[in-house]
Write an enzyme that holds these catalytic residues in place. Structure first.
Site, PDB file in Angstrom:
ATOM      1  CG  HIS A  74      -2.013  -1.044   1.108  1.00 14.88           C
ATOM      2  ND1 HIS A  74      -2.734  -1.469   2.205  1.00 14.88           N
ATOM      3  CD2 HIS A  74      -2.470  -1.776   0.056  1.00 14.88           C
ATOM      4  CE1 HIS A  74      -3.595  -2.404   1.820  1.00 14.88           C
ATOM      5  NE2 HIS A  74      -3.455  -2.615   0.516  1.00 14.88           N
TER       6      HIS A  74
ATOM      7  CB  CYS B 299       6.827  13.216  -9.839  1.00 15.31           C
ATOM      8  SG  CYS B 299       6.541  14.567 -10.992  1.00 15.31           S
TER       9      CYS B 299
ATOM     10  N   GLY C  98      -2.152  -8.918  12.740  1.00 17.30           N
ATOM     11  CA  GLY C  98      -2.598  -7.548  13.017  1.00 17.30           C
ATOM     12  C   GLY C  98      -3.385  -6.894  11.911  1.00 17.30           C
TER      13      GLY C  98
ATOM     14  CG  LEU D 153      -6.284  -7.254  20.528  1.00 14.97           C
ATOM     15  CD1 LEU D 153      -5.120  -7.710  21.402  1.00 14.97           C
ATOM     16  CD2 LEU D 153      -6.364  -5.725  20.540  1.00 14.97           C
ATOM     17  CD  GLU D 154     -10.944  -6.975  17.349  1.00 15.71           C
ATOM     18  OE1 GLU D 154     -11.569  -6.842  18.408  1.00 15.71           O
ATOM     19  OE2 GLU D 154     -10.674  -6.034  16.583  1.00 15.71           O
TER      20      GLU D 154
HETATM   21  C1  BV8 Z   1      -7.937  -2.679  -5.384  1.00 13.53           C
HETATM   22  C2  BV8 Z   1      -3.042   3.187   2.326  1.00 13.53           C
HETATM   23  C3  BV8 Z   1      -8.090  -3.599  -7.589  1.00 13.53           C
HETATM   24  C4  BV8 Z   1      -3.802   4.351   2.786  1.00 13.53           C
HETATM   25  C5  BV8 Z   1      -4.742   1.521   2.328  1.00 13.53           C
HETATM   26  C6  BV8 Z   1     -16.214  -4.189  -1.851  1.00 13.53           C
HETATM   27  C7  BV8 Z   1     -15.839  -5.451  -1.438  1.00 13.53           C
HETATM   28  C8  BV8 Z   1     -14.503  -5.855  -1.465  1.00 13.53           C
HETATM   29  C9  BV8 Z   1     -13.521  -4.980  -1.923  1.00 13.53           C
HETATM   30  C10 BV8 Z   1     -13.901  -3.727  -2.314  1.00 13.53           C
HETATM   31  C11 BV8 Z   1     -15.233  -3.326  -2.289  1.00 13.53           C
HETATM   32  N1  BV8 Z   1     -15.278  -2.050  -2.730  1.00 13.53           N
HETATM   33  C12 BV8 Z   1     -14.020  -1.630  -3.041  1.00 13.53           C
HETATM   34  C13 BV8 Z   1     -13.189  -2.654  -2.806  1.00 13.53           C
HETATM   35  C14 BV8 Z   1     -11.738  -2.680  -3.013  1.00 13.53           C
HETATM   36  C15 BV8 Z   1     -11.046  -1.924  -1.908  1.00 13.53           C
HETATM   37  C16 BV8 Z   1     -11.439  -2.448  -0.542  1.00 13.53           C
HETATM   38  O1  BV8 Z   1     -10.990  -3.503  -0.131  1.00 13.53           O
HETATM   39  N2  BV8 Z   1     -12.303  -1.685   0.167  1.00 13.53           N
HETATM   40  C17 BV8 Z   1     -12.741  -2.125   1.477  1.00 13.53           C
HETATM   41  C18 BV8 Z   1     -12.786  -0.921   2.429  1.00 13.53           C
HETATM   42  C19 BV8 Z   1     -14.120  -2.748   1.326  1.00 13.53           C
HETATM   43  N3  BV8 Z   1      -9.641  -2.152  -2.128  1.00 13.53           N
HETATM   44  C20 BV8 Z   1      -8.942  -1.338  -2.928  1.00 13.53           C
HETATM   45  O2  BV8 Z   1      -9.397  -0.343  -3.448  1.00 13.53           O
HETATM   46  C21 BV8 Z   1      -7.522  -1.770  -3.196  1.00 13.53           C
HETATM   47  N4  BV8 Z   1      -7.290  -1.799  -4.604  1.00 13.53           N
HETATM   48  O3  BV8 Z   1      -8.800  -3.445  -4.987  1.00 13.53           O
HETATM   49  O4  BV8 Z   1      -7.532  -2.608  -6.718  1.00 13.53           O
HETATM   50  C22 BV8 Z   1      -7.163  -4.746  -7.647  1.00 13.53           C
HETATM   51  C23 BV8 Z   1      -7.450  -5.909  -6.912  1.00 13.53           C
HETATM   52  C24 BV8 Z   1      -6.570  -6.982  -6.990  1.00 13.53           C
HETATM   53  C25 BV8 Z   1      -5.422  -6.907  -7.773  1.00 13.53           C
HETATM   54  C26 BV8 Z   1      -5.149  -5.723  -8.475  1.00 13.53           C
HETATM   55  C27 BV8 Z   1      -6.018  -4.641  -8.416  1.00 13.53           C
HETATM   56  C28 BV8 Z   1      -6.536  -0.790  -2.601  1.00 13.53           C
HETATM   57  C29 BV8 Z   1      -6.688  -0.784  -1.094  1.00 13.53           C
HETATM   58  C30 BV8 Z   1      -5.548   0.038  -0.489  1.00 13.53           C
HETATM   59  C31 BV8 Z   1      -6.112   1.160   0.364  1.00 13.53           C
HETATM   60  N5  BV8 Z   1      -5.028   1.789   1.079  1.00 13.53           N
HETATM   61  N6  BV8 Z   1      -3.692   2.045   2.912  1.00 13.53           N
HETATM   62  C32 BV8 Z   1      -3.282   4.806   4.102  1.00 13.53           C
HETATM   63  O5  BV8 Z   1      -2.687   3.998   4.869  1.00 13.53           O
HETATM   64  O6  BV8 Z   1      -3.523   5.984   4.368  1.00 13.53           O
HETATM   65  S1  BV8 Z   1      -5.692   0.417   3.190  1.00 13.53           S
HETATM   66  C33 BV8 Z   1      -5.523   0.661   4.855  1.00 13.53           C
HETATM   67  O7  BV8 Z   1      -6.328  -0.362   5.452  1.00 13.53           O
HETATM   68  C34 BV8 Z   1      -4.149   0.424   5.434  1.00 13.53           C
HETATM   69  O8  BV8 Z   1      -3.170   0.043   4.498  1.00 13.53           O
HETATM   70  C35 BV8 Z   1      -4.372  -0.734   6.373  1.00 13.53           C
HETATM   71  O9  BV8 Z   1      -3.306  -1.548   6.502  1.00 13.53           O
HETATM   72  C36 BV8 Z   1      -5.451  -1.426   5.646  1.00 13.53           C
HETATM   73  C37 BV8 Z   1      -6.152  -2.540   6.311  1.00 13.53           C
HETATM   74  O10 BV8 Z   1      -6.425  -2.167   7.611  1.00 13.53           O
HETATM   75  P1  BV8 Z   1      -5.713  -3.027   8.772  1.00 13.53           P
HETATM   76  O11 BV8 Z   1      -4.245  -2.974   8.570  1.00 13.53           O
HETATM   77  O12 BV8 Z   1      -6.334  -4.362   8.843  1.00 13.53           O
HETATM   78  O13 BV8 Z   1      -6.041  -2.161  10.017  1.00 13.53           O
HETATM   79  P2  BV8 Z   1      -7.389  -2.175  10.865  1.00 13.53           P
HETATM   80  O14 BV8 Z   1      -7.360  -0.999  11.761  1.00 13.53           O
HETATM   81  O15 BV8 Z   1      -8.551  -2.387   9.939  1.00 13.53           O
HETATM   82  O16 BV8 Z   1      -7.271  -3.516  11.735  1.00 13.53           O
HETATM   83  C38 BV8 Z   1      -6.245  -3.616  12.709  1.00 13.53           C
HETATM   84  C39 BV8 Z   1      -6.332  -5.029  13.256  1.00 13.53           C
HETATM   85  O17 BV8 Z   1      -5.283  -5.196  14.215  1.00 13.53           O
HETATM   86  C40 BV8 Z   1      -7.638  -5.310  13.978  1.00 13.53           C
HETATM   87  O18 BV8 Z   1      -8.124  -6.580  13.596  1.00 13.53           O
HETATM   88  C41 BV8 Z   1      -7.241  -5.322  15.465  1.00 13.53           C
HETATM   89  O19 BV8 Z   1      -7.992  -6.258  16.193  1.00 13.53           O
HETATM   90  C42 BV8 Z   1      -5.800  -5.756  15.384  1.00 13.53           C
HETATM   91  N7  BV8 Z   1      -4.968  -5.268  16.468  1.00 13.53           N
HETATM   92  C43 BV8 Z   1      -5.044  -4.067  17.115  1.00 13.53           C
HETATM   93  N8  BV8 Z   1      -4.078  -4.003  18.038  1.00 13.53           N
HETATM   94  C44 BV8 Z   1      -3.373  -5.166  17.981  1.00 13.53           C
HETATM   95  C45 BV8 Z   1      -3.939  -5.967  16.979  1.00 13.53           C
HETATM   96  N9  BV8 Z   1      -3.467  -7.194  16.667  1.00 13.53           N
HETATM   97  C46 BV8 Z   1      -2.412  -7.643  17.384  1.00 13.53           C
HETATM   98  N10 BV8 Z   1      -1.803  -6.927  18.353  1.00 13.53           N
HETATM   99  C47 BV8 Z   1      -2.264  -5.701  18.685  1.00 13.53           C
HETATM  100  N11 BV8 Z   1      -1.667  -5.010  19.673  1.00 13.53           N
END
Ligand code: BV8
Length: 234
Positions: free
Chosen positions: A114, A122, A181, A208-209
């Site tokens: 990501h 650029c 994570g 974590l969950e």
């Molecule tokens: C794409 C950069 C095509 C930005 C990020 C409908 C259904 C399915 C998919 C889609 C849909 N509509 C649109 C889509 C596609 C979309 C998508 O998935 N949307 C989601 C919201 C539904 N995806 C895209 O657009 C991607 N591109 O699909 O292109 C393609 C496909 C295949 C092949 C080629 C082309 C692009 C997505 C990239 C977006 N950019 N990041 C930025 O960072 O500012 S995503 C962003 O979310 C971050 O990168 C982050 O990493 C990512 C996922 O979040 P998590 O890392 O999981 O973080 P989160 O807070 O959610 O969870 C944290 C977890 O940690 C929790 O479970 C928690 O319990 C746990 N935790 C907390 N503390 C701890 C812990 N675990 C252990 N120890 C702890 N202490």
């Protein structure tokens, strides 16, 4: 209970949860908003088109946090760097995170699917360079000298993640896939476990969950990454 062997070919996927104990906020935790904006509303090309100053402010704030001296990798990042050294040539770390904590822990075989907060791209010539702390209209590209055309080197929603071919190739050949994570909300990352299952790999979720894709994993362990990951790696 999975036991890592020196013959394993390991692919690791990490998400925001692995950096949580280092003090970097996750996205979908209860504080998962930024200035009351949902990530999906700020991390998009449309948002950048509509209000570049807001999007640059969002990333400049997160880049500032990353540059603060008290931010450090935690035991989970360090354990993954040790695992990589124990499996030379048979280890790949794919991270959804845009921070540099894996590098600072010593990991080298990393794919930032990501993008990276500390880099800028650029819009004119696509050159990727080190991002200043306050990227904005005054910034200019070191390759083509275009001014005000730099964006964060981040993959936004609706954009294609980086090095997908390399990732899918590694997943199709791995014997062990561990997801650490991540909530399993974002694709294509959340679908990697299915590719690993199809390759016959052992799949384990350390979180974590329960994530949204928990049922796809053969094994799962719940708890903080800084405890789970060193225990799993040792
Ligand atoms: C794409 C950069 C095509 C930005 C990020 C409908 C259904 C399915 C998919 C889609 C849909 N509509 C649109 C889509 C596609 C979309 C998508 O998935 N949307 C989601 C919201 C539904 N995806 C895209 O657009 C991607 N591109 O699909 O292109 C393609 C496909 C295949 C092949 C080629 C082309 C692009 C997505 C990239 C977006 N950019 N990041 C930025 O960072 O500012 S995503 C962003 O979310 C971050 O990168 C982050 O990493 C990512 C996922 O979040 P998590 O890392 O999981 O973080 P989160 O807070 O959610 O969870 C944290 C977890 O940690 C929790 O479970 C928690 O319990 C746990 N935790 C907390 N503390 C701890 C812990 N675990 C252990 N120890 C702890 N202490």
């Amino acid at each position: 209970m999975s036991v890592l062997s020196p013959h394993d070919r390991v692919v690791i996927l990490t998400g925001a949860g692995i950096s949580a104990e280092s003090g970097i906020r996750t996205f979908r935790g209860d504080d998962g908003l930024w200035e009351n904006h949902r990530l999906e509303d700020v991390a998009t090309p449309e948002a950048f088109q509509r209000d570049p100053a807001l999007v640059q402010r969002f990333y400049n704030a997160r880049r500032q946090q990353l540059l603060s001296p008290e931010l450090a990798p935690n035991a989970a990042h360090q354990a993954l760097a040790r695992l990589e050294r124990a499996l030379p040539g048979r280890f790949l770390l794919v991270t959804q995170n845009v921070d540099n904590l894996h590098e600072r822990a010593g990991s080298e075989a990393i794919i930032h699917m990501h993008g990276e907060l500390l880099k800028a791209r650029c819009l004119h010539c696509q050159h990727v360079s080190k991002a200043s702390a306050d990227l904005g209209p005054h910034s200019h590209c070191s390759a083509c000298d275009q001014r005000g055309r730099l964006r964060p080197h981040i993959v936004w929603f609706g954009e294609v993640p980086l090095q997908m071919d390399d990732i899918y190739q590694a997943l199709s050949q791995c014997t062990m896939f561990a997801s650490i994570g991540t909530s399993g909300n974002v694709y294509p990352a959340a679908g990697f476990v299915e590719v690993a299952n199809a390759a016959g790999a052992h799949t384990i979720e350390l979180n974590l969950e329960a994530s949204r894709v928990r049922t796809a994993f053969a094994e799962h362990r719940e708890g903080p990454a800084s405890q789970l990951v060193p225990a799993w790696v040792e």
